[in-house]
Design a protein around this motif. Structure first.
Motif, PDB file in Angstrom:
ATOM      1  N   GLN A  22       0.825  -1.200   0.000  1.00  0.00           N
ATOM      2  CA  GLN A  22       0.000   0.000   0.000  1.00  0.00           C
ATOM      3  C   GLN A  22       0.865   1.258   0.000  1.00  0.00           C
TER       4      GLN A  22
ATOM      5  N   ALA B 173       3.877   1.563  -1.289  1.00  0.00           N
ATOM      6  CA  ALA B 173       4.416   1.718  -2.653  1.00  0.00           C
ATOM      7  C   ALA B 173       3.351   2.318  -3.574  1.00  0.00           C
ATOM      8  N   ALA B 174       2.104   1.893  -3.398  1.00  0.00           N
ATOM      9  CA  ALA B 174       1.013   2.429  -4.214  1.00  0.00           C
ATOM     10  C   ALA B 174       0.788   3.915  -3.923  1.00  0.00           C
TER      11      ALA B 174
ATOM     12  N   ILE C  79       3.055   6.066  -2.938  1.00  0.00           N
ATOM     13  CA  ILE C  79       4.153   6.807  -3.577  1.00  0.00           C
ATOM     14  C   ILE C  79       3.863   6.998  -5.064  1.00  0.00           C
ATOM     15  N   ARG C  80       3.405   5.927  -5.734  1.00  0.00           N
ATOM     16  CA  ARG C  80       3.058   6.037  -7.160  1.00  0.00           C
ATOM     17  C   ARG C  80       1.921   7.031  -7.369  1.00  0.00           C
ATOM     18  N   MET C  81       0.920   6.975  -6.480  1.00  0.00           N
ATOM     19  CA  MET C  81      -0.214   7.882  -6.605  1.00  0.00           C
ATOM     20  C   MET C  81       0.239   9.338  -6.518  1.00  0.00           C
TER      21      MET C  81
ATOM     22  N   GLU D 211       3.283  10.507  -7.127  1.00  0.00           N
ATOM     23  CA  GLU D 211       4.095  10.795  -8.319  1.00  0.00           C
ATOM     24  C   GLU D 211       3.220  11.037  -9.552  1.00  0.00           C
ATOM     25  N   GLU D 212       2.079  10.367  -9.610  1.00  0.00           N
ATOM     26  CA  GLU D 212       1.168  10.507 -10.750  1.00  0.00           C
ATOM     27  C   GLU D 212       0.195  11.669 -10.582  1.00  0.00           C
TER      28      GLU D 212
ATOM     29  N   ARG E 100      -2.272  11.958  -8.326  1.00  0.00           N
ATOM     30  CA  ARG E 100      -3.634  11.477  -8.066  1.00  0.00           C
ATOM     31  C   ARG E 100      -4.346  12.349  -7.046  1.00  0.00           C
TER      32      ARG E 100
ATOM     33  N   VAL F  14      -5.317   9.503  -1.956  1.00  0.00           N
ATOM     34  CA  VAL F  14      -4.020   9.324  -1.288  1.00  0.00           C
ATOM     35  C   VAL F  14      -4.220   9.212   0.217  1.00  0.00           C
TER      36      VAL F  14
ATOM     37  N   GLN G 206      -5.696   5.873   1.289  1.00  0.00           N
ATOM     38  CA  GLN G 206      -4.689   4.807   1.287  1.00  0.00           C
ATOM     39  C   GLN G 206      -3.704   4.963   2.439  1.00  0.00           C
TER      40      GLN G 206
END
Length: 92
Positions: free
Chosen positions: A23, A25-26, A28-30, A32-33, A35, A40, A43
């Protein structure tokens, strides 16, 4: 205090920690994208709960071992109780 857990308890804690790792890692991606902030934060709350549950499970195991160790000196039990209380409060 050593971390001495039964295999099923250990598996449960490790699963929670791995879930939290995924979660995180997700999240961090969110970020970066770019979102949505609400997604965020939702999560992040889920990661926090997963970590808290893993921590409480570890502390509960420590308490269980302390309760089972009825032969300890009262001073030792008091010291262990204080250490476990401090750990518990660090998660609160």
């Amino acid at each position: 205090m050593e971390l001495d857990m039964a295999a099923d308890e250990l598996k449960s804690v490790l699963n929670r920690l791995r879930r939290a790792q995924g979660q995180l890692a997700a999240i961090i991606r969110m970020i970066e994208e770019g979102r949505d902030c609400e997604d965020v934060i939702t999560q992040m709350a889920a990661v926090s709960r997963a970590l808290d549950r893993a921590g409480f499970a570890i502390i509960a195991t420590g308490l269980q071992h302390c309760m089972a160790d009825g032969g300890s000196e009262p001073e030792d039990r008091d010291r262990m109780r204080a250490r476990l209380e401090k750990l518990f409060l660090s998660l609160a």
